[in-house]
Design an enzyme around this catalytic site. Structure first.
Site, short mmCIF file in Angstrom:
data_model
loop_
_atom_site.label_atom_id
_atom_site.label_comp_id
_atom_site.label_asym_id
_atom_site.label_seq_id
_atom_site.Cartn_x
_atom_site.Cartn_y
_atom_site.Cartn_z
N TYR A 1 -0.88 -2.27 -12.01
CA TYR A 1 -2.30 -2.53 -12.23
C TYR A 1 -2.75 -2.01 -13.59
O TYR A 1 -3.86 -1.54 -13.77
CB TYR A 1 -3.15 -1.95 -11.08
CG TYR A 1 -2.68 -2.45 -9.73
CD1 TYR A 1 -2.94 -3.77 -9.35
CD2 TYR A 1 -1.95 -1.64 -8.86
CE1 TYR A 1 -2.48 -4.25 -8.13
CE2 TYR A 1 -1.49 -2.12 -7.64
CZ TYR A 1 -1.78 -3.43 -7.28
OH TYR A 1 -1.31 -3.91 -6.09
N TYR B 1 -11.59 3.09 -10.84
CA TYR B 1 -11.31 3.80 -9.59
C TYR B 1 -11.40 5.31 -9.73
O TYR B 1 -11.00 6.02 -8.81
CB TYR B 1 -9.88 3.49 -9.10
CG TYR B 1 -9.54 2.04 -8.93
CD1 TYR B 1 -10.27 1.22 -8.09
CD2 TYR B 1 -8.44 1.49 -9.58
CE1 TYR B 1 -9.92 -0.11 -7.90
CE2 TYR B 1 -8.07 0.17 -9.40
CZ TYR B 1 -8.82 -0.63 -8.56
OH TYR B 1 -8.46 -1.94 -8.39
N CYS C 1 -17.38 0.47 -26.25
CA CYS C 1 -18.74 1.01 -26.18
C CYS C 1 -19.20 1.11 -24.74
O CYS C 1 -20.06 0.34 -24.29
CB CYS C 1 -19.69 0.14 -26.99
SG CYS C 1 -19.55 0.48 -28.74
N GLU C 2 -18.61 2.03 -23.99
CA GLU C 2 -18.95 2.30 -22.60
C GLU C 2 -18.63 3.77 -22.36
O GLU C 2 -17.56 4.24 -22.75
CB GLU C 2 -18.05 1.50 -21.64
CG GLU C 2 -18.27 0.02 -21.64
CD GLU C 2 -19.44 -0.43 -20.79
OE1 GLU C 2 -19.90 0.37 -19.94
OE2 GLU C 2 -19.88 -1.56 -20.98
N PRO D 1 5.15 -4.38 -0.78
CA PRO D 1 4.68 -3.37 -1.74
C PRO D 1 4.54 -3.95 -3.14
O PRO D 1 5.29 -4.84 -3.53
CB PRO D 1 5.81 -2.33 -1.74
CG PRO D 1 6.82 -2.80 -0.75
CD PRO D 1 6.57 -4.23 -0.47
N GLY D 2 3.58 -3.44 -3.88
CA GLY D 2 3.44 -3.79 -5.28
C GLY D 2 3.65 -2.55 -6.13
O GLY D 2 4.69 -2.32 -6.73
N GLY E 1 0.79 -1.22 0.00
CA GLY E 1 0.00 0.00 0.00
C GLY E 1 0.82 1.27 0.00
O GLY E 1 0.27 2.35 0.24
#
Ligand code: PLP
Length: 450
Positions: free
Chosen positions: A402, A333, A373-374, A291-292, A255
């Site tokens: 990510y 997000y 198509c969004e 951590p990532g 995080g």
């Protein structure tokens, strides 16, 4: 790959060399993920220097590219894996069992079968269970190896509610039940080695108090667990070996936040490290962090070509060939990602009035939108950018974490290619998918069926 500022605490999108990125797209096509392994190393070394006594596990799910795993292994990181697939990647990247932690969240039976199989060959791997049920299911399969318990500290942190995992009931055993669950596991012969919690992603300097409180709770719990394990040992009269009497580590999760916006400051690692050590208190166990994002976010960019420019009613839309299927963070997000027009910046004398590609490029508010198509398929809305033209190459910054990992084939859209940079070298790390790849699994099902 950057003009300057190689080992700054944050690499901004403006630090990338526009002409070199353009050349990569000439070679490999668009859209294209680019990841700089040297930047991954810099990020690792900076964090490792701030936590000299900690064990560092890289959270593979941030970016599971084999080149990333191999690079971080070479630097000394262990690997925290969220699935059997990630464990497979870790082992393929040359990780020894002792460097692998598998964090089981409502683990599918297929994952547990696979992990217990892998444990036969790699008896040093660690499984982090998030419920007593998972421990039972491991026992059913004959597993009595290294066990860590994920606890739910009741505190969440993070940049968006969807990544605040610390308080969500889904994750971990409520802290107040952890001692009895672990004591029971130890009595059943598991090698109890650690406790773990991960409060969410995007922890920042202004949330240090939450972090302190969270780590202090874990420290307290570790002392309670150690006491219970020792008591349980003396009761059963078993040899007080290290494994059966004390926790080996306290894992406070990942995080570690990175700045996505230009005006955001990088995380003050020294103060996070100080707060962590201080809050953990006197515990006879090693600190582990996982951590990532921190290692990979600013090491990656997504390159995408403008194919359509149109005046909407209130905004100018720059249509690009990457979309929410390529990088879903803005849609999922509301995440901010910096956007830069590389064609304008790579032009000779860019910025000078009257120069070639930059000629007459006013800065105007634009909405950069993908081909899906969004309505959520936009990277930014009304962002001030140099007026786009068809054929321009845009870079979307901080796409190393990510990004590809969350890419998908919605709208039957193949996933892009990934290129890694390593010093002067660049190489294809994952080929571009084709439409044929997208339809293959169905074709194969028909072959099996008919
Ligand atoms: C996702 C995750 C991490 C890494 O989170 P970052 O925000 O990328 O640092 C660490 N541990 C666990 C258990 C995770 O699920």
């Amino acid at each position: 790959m950057t003009d300057a500022a190689a080992s700054l605490p944050v690499r901004r999108l403006s630090n990338w060399n526009a002409a070199e990125l353009q050349m990569l797209v000439d070679d490999y096509g668009s859209p294209l993920y680019v990841l700089d392994l040297e930047r991954v190393r810099e990020n690792y070394r900076r964090l490792a220097a701030a936590f000299p006594d900690a064990e560092i596990l890289y959270a593979v799910k941030a970016n599971a590219l084999g080149d990333v795993l191999a690079t971080l292994r070479e630097e000394g990181a262990g690997l925290e894996c969220a699935s059997a697939g990630e464990v497979q990647r870790a082992l393929e990247a040359g990780a020894s069992g002792s460097a692998v932690h598998y964090t089981a969240v409502n683990p599918p039976a297929r994952d547990l079968d696979w992990i217990v199989d892998a444990w036969d060959d790699h008896p040093e791997l660690t499984v982090t269970a998030g419920s007593a049920d998972t421990i039972d299911r491991l026992a059913d399969r004959g597993y009595d190896g290294r066990l860590c318990l994920r606890v739910n500290p009741g505190i969440g942190a993070g940049h968006h509610e969807k990544v605040q995992t610390g308080a969500a009931a889904k994750f971990g055993v409520p802290a107040e039940r952890a001692v009895s669950v672990l004591k029971d596991a130890a009595d059943r012969g598991f090698d109890v080695v650690g406790i773990h919690a991960h409060v969410g992603s995007g922890v920042s300097s202004d949330q240090l108090d939450d972090h302190r409180e969270f780590v202090a709770r874990l420290g307290e719990l570790a002392r309670d667990v150690n006491e219970a394990l020792r008591a349980s040992n003396s009761q059963t009269g078993s040899e007080a070996t290290r494994e059966t009497s004390e926790l080996e580590f306290v894992d406070v999760g990942g995080g570690f936040g990175v700045p996505y916006r230009k005006d955001e400051e990088p995380l003050d690692l020294a103060s996070v490290a100080d707060a962590t050590r201080e809050a953990l208190g006197e515990v006879d166990a090693r600190l582990t962090i996982e951590p990532g994002r921190y290692f990979v976010a600013d090491a990656g960019v997504l390159l995408t070509e403008v194919n359509t420019v149109k005046e909407g009613r209130d905004t100018v839309v720059a249509g690009v060939d990457a979309g929410m299927t390529t990088l879903i963070r803005p849609a999922m997000y509301d995440a901010y990602h910096p956007v830069r027009n590389l064609t304008v910046d790579a032009a000779p004398d860019s910025g000078t009035a009257g120069s070639s590609a930059a000629e007459g490029r006013e800065t105007i508010p634009q909405t950069v939108a993908g081909p899906i198509c969004e309505s959520g398929d936009v990277f930014c809305s009304d962002r001030d950018l140099p007026a786009s033209e068809r054929g321009d190459l845009l870079a979307i910054g901080n796409a190393g974490a990510y990004g590809y990992e969350m890419a998908n084939q919605y709208n039957s859209r193949p996933r892009p290619a990934s290129v890694v940079l390593d010093g002067e070298d660049s190489r294809l790390s994952r080929r571009r998918e084709t439409v044929d790849d997208v339809t293959r699994v169905e074709r194969e099902a028909r072959t099996v069926r008919d």
